[in-house]
Design a protein around this motif. Structure first.
Motif, PDB file in Angstrom:
ATOM      1  N   MET A 181      35.657  36.215  36.975  1.00  0.00           N
ATOM      2  CA  MET A 181      35.333  37.437  37.405  1.00  0.00           C
ATOM      3  C   MET A 181      36.050  37.762  38.547  1.00  0.00           C
ATOM      4  O   MET A 181      36.832  39.028  38.573  1.00  0.00           O
ATOM      5  N   GLN A 182      35.983  37.047  39.626  1.00  0.00           N
ATOM      6  CA  GLN A 182      36.654  37.403  40.882  1.00  0.00           C
ATOM      7  C   GLN A 182      38.232  37.537  40.427  1.00  0.00           C
ATOM      8  O   GLN A 182      38.911  38.122  41.145  1.00  0.00           O
ATOM      9  N   ASP A 183      38.879  36.651  39.713  1.00  0.00           N
ATOM     10  CA  ASP A 183      40.272  36.528  39.366  1.00  0.00           C
ATOM     11  C   ASP A 183      40.694  37.825  38.698  1.00  0.00           C
ATOM     12  O   ASP A 183      41.692  38.332  38.854  1.00  0.00           O
ATOM     13  N   ALA A 184      39.753  38.073  37.794  1.00  0.00           N
ATOM     14  CA  ALA A 184      40.033  39.317  36.921  1.00  0.00           C
ATOM     15  C   ALA A 184      40.141  40.456  37.557  1.00  0.00           C
ATOM     16  O   ALA A 184      40.904  41.526  37.565  1.00  0.00           O
ATOM     17  N   ILE A 185      39.140  40.705  38.483  1.00  0.00           N
ATOM     18  CA  ILE A 185      38.891  41.846  39.252  1.00  0.00           C
ATOM     19  C   ILE A 185      40.024  42.121  40.164  1.00  0.00           C
ATOM     20  O   ILE A 185      40.834  43.044  40.513  1.00  0.00           O
ATOM     21  N   GLY A 186      40.401  40.656  40.833  1.00  0.00           N
ATOM     22  CA  GLY A 186      41.729  40.955  41.807  1.00  0.00           C
ATOM     23  C   GLY A 186      42.925  41.278  40.999  1.00  0.00           C
ATOM     24  O   GLY A 186      43.767  41.874  41.789  1.00  0.00           O
ATOM     25  N   GLN A 257      26.668  27.981  49.359  1.00  0.00           N
ATOM     26  CA  GLN A 257      27.712  27.776  50.285  1.00  0.00           C
ATOM     27  C   GLN A 257      29.283  28.462  49.832  1.00  0.00           C
ATOM     28  O   GLN A 257      30.052  28.837  50.951  1.00  0.00           O
ATOM     29  N   GLU A 258      29.423  28.888  48.639  1.00  0.00           N
ATOM     30  CA  GLU A 258      30.306  29.885  48.141  1.00  0.00           C
ATOM     31  C   GLU A 258      29.757  30.969  47.297  1.00  0.00           C
ATOM     32  O   GLU A 258      29.128  30.368  46.239  1.00  0.00           O
ATOM     33  N   MET A 259      30.023  31.990  47.544  1.00  0.00           N
ATOM     34  CA  MET A 259      29.405  33.171  46.623  1.00  0.00           C
ATOM     35  C   MET A 259      29.947  32.950  45.075  1.00  0.00           C
ATOM     36  O   MET A 259      29.473  33.440  44.095  1.00  0.00           O
ATOM     37  N   GLU A 260      31.463  32.538  44.955  1.00  0.00           N
ATOM     38  CA  GLU A 260      31.761  32.362  43.635  1.00  0.00           C
ATOM     39  C   GLU A 260      30.999  31.457  43.002  1.00  0.00           C
ATOM     40  O   GLU A 260      31.160  31.403  41.458  1.00  0.00           O
ATOM     41  N   ALA A 261      30.220  30.375  43.549  1.00  0.00           N
ATOM     42  CA  ALA A 261      29.439  29.441  42.811  1.00  0.00           C
ATOM     43  C   ALA A 261      28.320  30.161  41.946  1.00  0.00           C
ATOM     44  O   ALA A 261      28.007  29.407  41.047  1.00  0.00           O
ATOM     45  N   ILE A 262      27.910  31.401  42.356  1.00  0.00           N
ATOM     46  CA  ILE A 262      26.959  32.018  41.571  1.00  0.00           C
ATOM     47  C   ILE A 262      27.578  32.539  40.035  1.00  0.00           C
ATOM     48  O   ILE A 262      26.756  32.082  39.162  1.00  0.00           O
ATOM     49  N   GLU A 263      28.860  32.727  39.854  1.00  0.00           N
ATOM     50  CA  GLU A 263      29.363  32.918  38.706  1.00  0.00           C
ATOM     51  C   GLU A 263      29.437  31.446  38.040  1.00  0.00           C
ATOM     52  O   GLU A 263      29.119  31.574  36.607  1.00  0.00           O
ATOM     53  N   ALA A 264      29.978  30.432  38.466  1.00  0.00           N
ATOM     54  CA  ALA A 264      30.171  29.252  37.862  1.00  0.00           C
ATOM     55  C   ALA A 264      28.842  28.822  37.346  1.00  0.00           C
ATOM     56  O   ALA A 264      28.679  28.051  36.292  1.00  0.00           O
ATOM     57  N   ILE A 608      25.702  33.953  29.151  1.00  0.00           N
ATOM     58  CA  ILE A 608      27.112  34.582  29.631  1.00  0.00           C
ATOM     59  C   ILE A 608      28.431  33.546  28.833  1.00  0.00           C
ATOM     60  O   ILE A 608      28.697  32.755  29.226  1.00  0.00           O
ATOM     61  N   PRO A 609      28.687  34.478  28.106  1.00  0.00           N
ATOM     62  CA  PRO A 609      30.132  34.012  27.347  1.00  0.00           C
ATOM     63  C   PRO A 609      31.352  34.290  28.339  1.00  0.00           C
ATOM     64  O   PRO A 609      31.245  34.752  29.152  1.00  0.00           O
ATOM     65  N   ARG A 610      32.170  32.996  28.015  1.00  0.00           N
ATOM     66  CA  ARG A 610      33.211  33.113  28.872  1.00  0.00           C
ATOM     67  C   ARG A 610      34.127  34.240  28.356  1.00  0.00           C
ATOM     68  O   ARG A 610      34.147  34.984  27.428  1.00  0.00           O
ATOM     69  N   GLY A 611      35.184  34.758  29.511  1.00  0.00           N
ATOM     70  CA  GLY A 611      35.972  35.775  29.263  1.00  0.00           C
ATOM     71  C   GLY A 611      35.534  37.099  29.743  1.00  0.00           C
ATOM     72  O   GLY A 611      35.092  38.098  28.765  1.00  0.00           O
ATOM     73  N   PHE A 612      35.338  37.184  31.114  1.00  0.00           N
ATOM     74  CA  PHE A 612      34.791  38.512  31.851  1.00  0.00           C
ATOM     75  C   PHE A 612      35.533  39.622  31.357  1.00  0.00           C
ATOM     76  O   PHE A 612      34.964  40.723  31.058  1.00  0.00           O
ATOM     77  N   LEU A 613      36.904  39.595  31.354  1.00  0.00           N
ATOM     78  CA  LEU A 613      37.463  40.856  31.190  1.00  0.00           C
ATOM     79  C   LEU A 613      37.371  41.157  29.874  1.00  0.00           C
ATOM     80  O   LEU A 613      37.386  42.338  29.398  1.00  0.00           O
ATOM     81  N   ARG A 614      37.348  40.205  28.738  1.00  0.00           N
ATOM     82  CA  ARG A 614      37.419  40.742  27.422  1.00  0.00           C
ATOM     83  C   ARG A 614      35.953  41.107  26.986  1.00  0.00           C
ATOM     84  O   ARG A 614      35.908  42.187  26.389  1.00  0.00           O
ATOM     85  N   ASN A 615      35.016  40.605  27.847  1.00  0.00           N
ATOM     86  CA  ASN A 615      33.679  41.163  27.592  1.00  0.00           C
ATOM     87  C   ASN A 615      33.448  42.701  27.955  1.00  0.00           C
ATOM     88  O   ASN A 615      32.847  43.489  27.497  1.00  0.00           O
ATOM     89  N   VAL A 616      34.189  42.913  29.272  1.00  0.00           N
ATOM     90  CA  VAL A 616      34.098  44.317  29.703  1.00  0.00           C
ATOM     91  C   VAL A 616      35.035  45.458  28.972  1.00  0.00           C
ATOM     92  O   VAL A 616      34.483  46.375  28.639  1.00  0.00           O
TER      93      VAL A 616
END
Length: 710
Positions: A181-186, A257-264, A608-616
């Motif tokens: 998600m962070q990578d796609a939004i970035g 300890q890392e916010m990104e871990a929530i998505e993982a 949550i299926p993989r593919g944030f950008l595809r899902n959105v």
């Protein structure tokens, strides 16, 4: 994204104020001010509100995380006032005397003064995974992990002088948690940022010289086009959702300890774990001794081995409870247990060399190994004692299965998360324990020593097994990598030094607070209650957070896409931009802003299926195309029927509202009472605004609009 607990208050405040998009909004507000159409500066109120909300929420979560971070802070055992006491590593000074025990991460460079068989893993510094035995006078470096034995040492370097710091911590950095998600939004922000200025300049040129608008109207139309393109709400929503997620998980005894871990964590579909502390309580008890020779002093020897080392584990604790300490024995040499050797060794003066550990590592006698397998098939843990490499007898121990293990495995089965058990114990023993604990797939087991070394070959067979026994730390790491290479999102739960390599390479590494310092420092999430059963709540919370973000991201991305397309199309057509800023503020506030904050706080868990950008994009792209098609059709129809600018503006606003609320309804499916109430409320606000204040929002009175169209 930097961890909330690691940021000062000023860093939090400045990160929400001094942003590229805030600066751009300020410039646009200045242009509207010059135009004299002050009501179109309403969007700055939304910008300020967003910043205040973001700062407030992050400061609130920071207070929670700072309080909990004390649990996982690395401590040192410093000698003072005649005893070793724990202290913060920042208080250590050159010349201090410290003690290191099994599982510790060495925080400063030291010289060994006394050793009790200490071995350290320096892989985070050197890349060499084999443990290194240290003697008196040797140096140990910050970033190393104690994997066997213990030692007393003198501090020689601290702070910036540490060897690891001199290496700029390159070798010590762990793999960051993955965030699709962070990578796609970035990427979205990057491309939109590049496009904003040239598109804005072109749009202004067209509004002024092709559409023949006044300078004031040209500025306002251009500002409307650029504001719509800015995905600021998407950035804010993601940041606040992650921050609130950290707070929610903290209340469930999970320190992120890392916010990104929530998505993982939310996307994990394979969860690797050890048997000890997850399926079992971690405690062992001695069931019986099985002699294999004529030696009569088996109990006395075990009374020496159990107390030979200061550092203990579950096995030695069980032995100490069963065997009293043997008095008078002189130990000439000793080597502690390690997860790679799978045994300990003690040389008793006048008696000889004794070893205690896994039968497979101490004998090749087929008959003896077959007898060990019989006990393993009953779910027992078997240790072999040898004397000068001759078999003396078995020590049979049993695990205590956790009462909630079956419920926890049922939860993960329901959520389509595969379980892989990676254990250093006999694979048959682990398999039996796993089946008894409610994991029927555990019947598929393998001795990890028989697995292929090449990753390509390992990938072919990895899916055939649930239980992997006799797993070394390096093999755990290889299994995790092979699972990820097969396209899985892998979580690793561990608490010991033997789990560090796998924790480091997992998409989401999860450690127990009661575990080793090394595991806690390398993990992305720490379970503060050290209870594997709490993973049910934590995974559920992670999925709730990410599903909410994906749902409302469609609202924001729809606006960004249609704004870019409208700018490009109206540049080509040479027509006036269909919206003014105040209209976008109304649409954005009712159809996007208010709903996004309500939906982001929902507790609604989804897979949550993989593919944030595809899902959105599945929602936002068709909606954006529908919006653009409607507005362009209205513009062309207005020219055909010679409709006034006011009538056209009214029709554009109404069409924009209809499409935007259509997107909101789509993301609210399945509809709940809260979502239905939300949709009715915001639609009511929108309708009320255009009925009561048509002039303020740049449209004709509704009755006048109806009469004109009729």
């Amino acid at each position: 994204m930097k961890g909330t607990a690691s940021r000062s208050r000023w860093e939090i405040i400045s990160s929400h104020i001094f942003t590229y998009f805030n600066f751009l909004n300020l410039v646009l507000a200045g242009l509207v001010l010059v135009s004299g159409q002050y009501k179109n500066m309403l969007f700055m109120g939304i910008v300020v509100t967003n910043a205040v909300i973001g700062i407030g929420q992050e400061l609130k979560v920071k207070r929670i995380i700072d309080a909990l971070s004390v649990v996982t802070a690395t401590k040192a055992r410093r000698y003072e006032n005649g005893e070793f006491c724990k202290c913060d590593i920042e208080l250590l000074r050159d010349g201090d005397t410290v003690r290191f025990l099994l599982g510790d991460q060495i925080p400063v460079d030291c010289e060994i003064l006394e050793t009790d068989g200490i071995e350290v893993n320096e892989s985070l510094l050197t890349g060499e995974s084999l443990a290194v035995q240290k003697k008196k006078g040797d140096f140990v470096y910050s970033g190393s992990d104690v994997v066997a034995g213990s030692a007393i040492a003198k501090v020689v370097h601290t702070g910036e002088e540490n060897y690891a710091t001199q290496l700029v911590k390159k070798a010590k950095t762990k793999r960051r948690a993955t965030s699709e998600m962070q990578d796609a939004i970035g990427r979205i922000i990057k491309y939109v940022s590049y496009a904003l200025i040239p598109i804005g300049l072109l749009l202004f040129f067209i509004q002024r010289y092709s559409a023949h608008n006044t300078l004031s109207d040209s500025i306002v139309n251009t500002v409307a086009g650029v504001i719509g393109m800015i995905p600021e709400g998407l950035v804010l929503l993601t940041s606040i959702s992650f921050i609130l997620g950290v707070g929610r998980l903290a209340r469930k005894n999970a320190l992120v300890q890392e916010m990104e871990a929530i998505e993982a964590l939310a996307r994990v579909d394979v969860l690797c774990l050890d048997k000890t502390g997850t399926i079992t309580t971690g405690d062992l008890q001695v069931e019986e001794l099985v002699p294999l020779s004529e030696e009569k002093d088996m109990a006395e020897v075990l009374g020496v081995l159990a107390y030979a080392f200061e550092e203990t584990n579950a096995t030695t604790e069980a032995l100490r409870r069963y065997f009293p300490k043997t008095q008078g024995a002189v130990i000439a040499e000793k080597v502690p247990f390690s997860s790679s050797r799978k045994h300990m060794r003690v040389t008793i003066a006048g008696k000889g060399d004794y070893r205690l550990g896994a039968p497979e590592y101490l004998t090749e006698n087929g008959k003896t190994l077959a007898r060990a397998e019989v006990y393993a098939a009953e779910g027992m843990r078997v240790l072999l004692l040898t004397h000068d490499k001759n078999e003396v007898g078995f020590i049979i121990l049993s695990d205590i299965i956790k009462a909630d293990a079956a419920e926890t495995f049922a939860f993960f089965r329901e959520k389509n998360v595969q379980i892989k058990i990676l254990s250093g114990d006999n694979p048959l023993t682990v398999s039996v324990v796993g089946v008894r604990a409610g994991l029927p797939e555990a019947k598929n087991y393998v001795d990890a020593r028989e697995l292929p070394e090449e990753e390509e070959e390992l990938r072919k067979v990895i899916g055939n097994y649930t239980v992997f026994g006799r797993v070394s730390p390096e093999k755990k790491q290889a299994i995790v990598k092979a699972l990820e290479a097969e396209g899985n999102v892998t979580g690793m739960v561990g608490d010991g030094v033997n789990d560090v390599l796998a924790l480091k390479d997992a998409d989401c590494g999860i450690a127990m607070a009661a575990g080793s310092d090394a595991a806690k420092q390398i993990a992305h999430i720490v379970l503060l209650d050290s209870d594997f059963a709490s993973m049910k709540q934590i995974v559920g919370e992670g999925r709730t957070i990410i599903s909410n973000i994906e749902r409302v991201s469609a609202l924001y991305l729809t606006k960004t896409i249609y704004s870019i397309l409208l700018c490009l199309i109206y540049i080509i057509l040479g027509k006036s931009y269909p919206f003014i800023p105040i209209q976008l503020s109304l649409i954005g506030g009712t159809a996007i802003g208010i709903p996004s904050f309500v939906l982001a706080l929902e507790h609604h868990e989804e897979t949550i299926p993989r593919g944030f950008l595809r899902n959105v994009l599945r929602v936002s792209l068709p909606a954006a195309i529908c919006m653009v098609g409607s507005l362009v059709a209205i513009t062309l129809m207005g020219e055909w029927f010679s409709l006034s600018e006011l009538i056209l503006s009214s029709m554009h606003l109404i069409a924009g509202g209809i499409v935007s609320f259509g997107v909101l309804l789509a993301v609210c499916i399945p509809m709940s009472r809260v979502r239905f109430a939300l949709c009715v409320t915001v639609i009511g606000i929108f309708v009320g605004a255009i009925l009561l204040f048509p002039g303020f929002f740049g449209m004709a009175p509704v009755m006048h609009l109806i009469m004109t169209l009729l």
